[in-house]
Design a protein around this motif. Structure first.
Motif, PDB file in Angstrom:
ATOM      1  N   GLN A  42       0.833  -1.200   0.000  1.00 51.43           N
ATOM      2  CA  GLN A  42       0.000   0.000   0.000  1.00 51.43           C
ATOM      3  C   GLN A  42       0.875   1.261   0.000  1.00 51.43           C
ATOM      4  OE1 GLN A  42      -2.709  -0.109   3.296  1.00 51.43           O
ATOM      5  NE2 GLN A  42      -3.961  -1.700   2.391  1.00 51.43           N
ATOM      6  N   ASP A  44       0.583   3.986  -1.460  1.00 50.56           N
ATOM      7  CA  ASP A  44      -0.205   5.216  -1.397  1.00 50.56           C
ATOM      8  C   ASP A  44      -0.506   5.618   0.046  1.00 50.56           C
ATOM      9  OD1 ASP A  44      -1.760   2.785  -1.535  1.00 50.56           O
ATOM     10  OD2 ASP A  44      -3.560   4.026  -1.590  1.00 50.56           O
ATOM     11  N   LEU A  47       2.719   7.080   1.402  1.00 56.96           N
ATOM     12  CA  LEU A  47       2.943   8.377   0.782  1.00 56.96           C
ATOM     13  C   LEU A  47       2.044   9.437   1.413  1.00 56.96           C
ATOM     14  CD1 LEU A  47       4.426  10.017  -1.348  1.00 56.96           C
ATOM     15  CD2 LEU A  47       2.671   9.331  -2.993  1.00 56.96           C
ATOM     16  N   ARG A  48       0.784   9.115   1.647  1.00 55.69           N
ATOM     17  CA  ARG A  48      -0.132  10.073   2.277  1.00 55.69           C
ATOM     18  C   ARG A  48       0.350  10.479   3.670  1.00 55.69           C
ATOM     19  NH1 ARG A  48      -4.526   6.707   0.960  1.00 55.69           N
ATOM     20  NH2 ARG A  48      -5.027   6.516   3.169  1.00 55.69           N
ATOM     21  N   LEU A  92       9.567   6.828  -1.924  1.00 58.21           N
ATOM     22  CA  LEU A  92       8.307   7.372  -1.420  1.00 58.21           C
ATOM     23  C   LEU A  92       8.564   8.591  -0.527  1.00 58.21           C
ATOM     24  CD1 LEU A  92       6.419   4.068  -0.535  1.00 58.21           C
ATOM     25  CD2 LEU A  92       5.801   5.699  -2.341  1.00 58.21           C
TER      26      LEU A  92
END
Length: 127
Positions: A42, A44, A47-48, A92
């Motif tokens: 995951q 993403d 990164l968030r 990342l």
């Protein structure tokens, strides 16, 4: 001189991100799941979180690689991909750092924790 050393020599106070594991659990990381698995599973989500740290003013983002050593990961499903995992995690963090607000730019630092193994005579490791 590298940017980190320059900022230290200038007397800058540098703030890192923190509580990555706790934040990831609040974002849905199941108990017992190594945060390092998220690098491939995951990205993403990682990164968030790192973008949020950068927007909050962190001067240094630490990679999500606290347990990403060959010894720590020898029994994980990513045991043969330790280098690739560390490189991906750094990528990342660099991507998130680009969105930071720190006046000198956001730096990226590799996070590497202990192996979890003890030295002889209490464990299997030798100096």
């Amino acid at each position: 001189m590298d940017k980190f050393s320059e900022r230290l020599a200038a007397g800058s106070i540098l703030v890192t991100d923190g509580a990555t594991g706790t934040n990831l659990q609040q974002m849905g990381l199941p108990p017992g799941t190594p945060p390092e698995d998220l690098v491939f599973d995951q990205p993403d989500l990682l990164l968030r979180l790192e973008q949020a740290f950068a927007r909050a003013g962190a001067d240094i983002l630490l990679t999500c690689t606290f347990g990403a050593t060959r010894l720590r990961m020898k029994d994980s499903r990513y045991a043969g991909q330790v280098e690739a995992l560390n490189r991906a995690a750094a990528g990342l963090a660099r991507q998130a750092a680009a969105q930071g607000v720190s006046p000198g730019g956001v730096l990226v630092g590799g996070s590497m924790g202990p192996t979890g193994l003890l030295l002889k005579p209490y464990g299997p490791l030798t100096p």
